[in-house]
Design an enzyme around this catalytic site. Structure first.
Site, PDB file in Angstrom:
ATOM      1  N   ARG A  18     -26.300 -15.196 -32.490  1.00  0.00           N
ATOM      2  CA  ARG A  18     -25.706 -14.122 -31.673  1.00  0.00           C
ATOM      3  C   ARG A  18     -24.332 -14.130 -31.880  1.00  0.00           C
ATOM      4  NH1 ARG A  18     -23.765 -14.481 -26.882  1.00  0.00           N
ATOM      5  NH2 ARG A  18     -24.858 -16.463 -26.270  1.00  0.00           N
ATOM      6  N   TYR A  30     -23.908  15.000 -33.201  1.00  0.00           N
ATOM      7  CA  TYR A  30     -25.155  14.600 -33.005  1.00  0.00           C
ATOM      8  C   TYR A  30     -25.824  14.550 -31.728  1.00  0.00           C
ATOM      9  CZ  TYR A  30     -28.791  10.569 -33.854  1.00  0.00           C
ATOM     10  OH  TYR A  30     -29.954  10.003 -33.712  1.00  0.00           O
ATOM     11  N   ASP A  70     -16.719   9.054 -36.195  1.00  0.00           N
ATOM     12  CA  ASP A  70     -17.890   8.759 -36.827  1.00  0.00           C
ATOM     13  C   ASP A  70     -17.718   9.299 -38.183  1.00  0.00           C
ATOM     14  OD1 ASP A  70     -20.676   8.936 -37.584  1.00  0.00           O
ATOM     15  OD2 ASP A  70     -21.489   9.648 -35.929  1.00  0.00           O
TER      16      ASP A  70
END
Length: 403
Positions: free
Chosen positions: A63, A115, A190
């Site tokens: 993790r 988006y 993005d």
């Protein structure tokens, strides 16, 4: 005569070479491998043994970190020109991590053509965390400037090109404006549609660049991943803290798959882009309104050419009739009906019915979102087959070219 032997450590190669080559001798970038494997091994383990109760190794729990993921992140940092890169379990997971940098009461400025998943997350944060988003036309830096509020604005979130109307934002001008007016604000881009091969937003002034690795970086739609590039180590550490705390880091196997996929990015993108240019020109000759920055008719054609190395492989077009658009989409054979893009296979969709359906109809109307819009995501098939399949679908659907 002896050949010259210059010191090649830190040398920058052409993009096609950089994407497939990882220099393990670069200081601080070495991932230990006792067997010198030519392909990065998958360290498919949840935990790592320690030498003692008081002496741990470089890794302890996947993790928090894993050698396969570290190799991927180092490679992506190089490709994006980032101080640090991090990977998550999806593109939306990457954006969620980034949004943790915004506190209750602070504001975000974002585009009005986003988006659908991004719009959904921003709406959720408005309702549940009191984070206000101002949606503006990011093709006009003045619209961004009008919403900048020192002490309030924490983030300016850009998509360029936007999805699915393929609008272009002047990253450099907006970043300069934001950093001058609101020094504490960050510019986030993005860059999924372009990839680091065609556009490097951190070099253009952004503070954070992120990708849905599910798309062009992977290229095969066989994994989900998010990639974040931070311009500074300090920002990278803040993002890593969130990833480690929430446990959304990319798994070893998916890290290995993404490393494998990204090595073919250049050959895939070059072919897809070449196909896209021919298809866009064909659609425009039929009299359709085409949204694609590779066409001189695009309103930000010259701006995009300054920001990027190419127009990419996603385009959209309008038919003027929703029913006609539906018939065209459903009549195609080679083009798979899918919400995503970036795959080696060509895909077709109606965003208002699919990827952007979560945006309420009245909001879509207010943002001048054409309900008849068709989005094409061009793959690596032979372009003649793709064109013939489209023309066949047009004929079946009853479309008559507008000359």
């Amino acid at each position: 005569m002896a050949l010259n032997s210059p010191n090649l450590i830190g040398k920058r190669y052409h993009p096609a070479t950089e994407i497939v080559y990882f220099d393990s001798s670069e200081p601080g970038k070495t991932i230990k491998d006792p067997y010198n494997s030519s392909s990065v091994p998958i360290y498919q383990t949840a935990t790592f043994k320690q030498e003692s109760v008081s002496q741990g190794g470089e890794y302890d729990y996947t993790r928090s970190g894993n050698p396969t993921r570290s190799h991927l992140e180092n490679h992506m940092a190089k490709l994006m020109g980032a101080s640090r890169a991090l990977t998550t379990t999806s593109g939306m997971g990457a954006l969620d991590v980034i949004m943790r940098l915004v506190k209750t009461g602070e504001e975000v400025i974002a585009g009005d053509d986003l988006y659908g998943g991004t719009n959904r997350l921003l709406s959720f944060l408005r309702k549940n965390s009191g984070i206000i988003t101002h949606h503006v036309d990011t093709t006009n830096p003045e619209c961004v400037r009008q919403k900048l509020n020192p002490g309030k604005t924490r983030m300016v979130l850009l998509e360029t090109p936007t999805n699915p109307l393929i609008k272009i934002a002047d990253i450099t001008t907006i970043a300069d404006l934001v950093h001058e007016t609101c020094p504490d604000a960050i510019v986030v881009v993005d860059n999924t549609m372009m990839s680091p091969y065609l556009q490097k937003t951190l070099e253009l002034g952004a503070d954070i660049e992120y990708h849905s690795g599910t798309k062009y970086l992977s290229g095969h739609h066989d994994l989900m991943a998010g990639v974040i590039g931070a311009k500074t180590e300090a920002l990278g550490q803040q993002l890593y803290y969130v990833i480690n705390s929430t446990g959304c880091g990319l798994s070893p196997f998916d890290s290995w798959l993404l490393l494998r996929g990204v090595k073919t990015l250049v050959v895939r993108m070059d072919r897809q882009q070449e196909n896209a240019i021919q298809i866009a020109e064909h659609l425009e000759r039929l009299g359709l309104k085409v949204h694609y920055p590779g066409l001189p008719s695009h309103p930000q054609y010259e701006l995009h050419a300054r920001l990027s190395k190419g127009p990419g492989a996603v385009l959209s077009f309008e038919t003027g009739d929703v029913g006609l658009s539906e018939r065209i989409v459903e009549a195609t054979k080679l083009w798979g009906i899918s919400v995503s893009f970036g795959c080696i296979n060509s895909l077709i969709s109606m965003p208002c019915r699919m990827s952007h359906a979560s945006i309420p109809a009245e909001v879509r109307a207010a943002r001048n979102f054409p309900e008849d819009l068709i989005r094409l995501c061009i793959g690596i098939e032979h372009v003649q087959d793709l064109l013939e399949d489209l023309d066949r679908a047009f004929q079946i659907a009853g479309f008559k070219p507008i000359f």
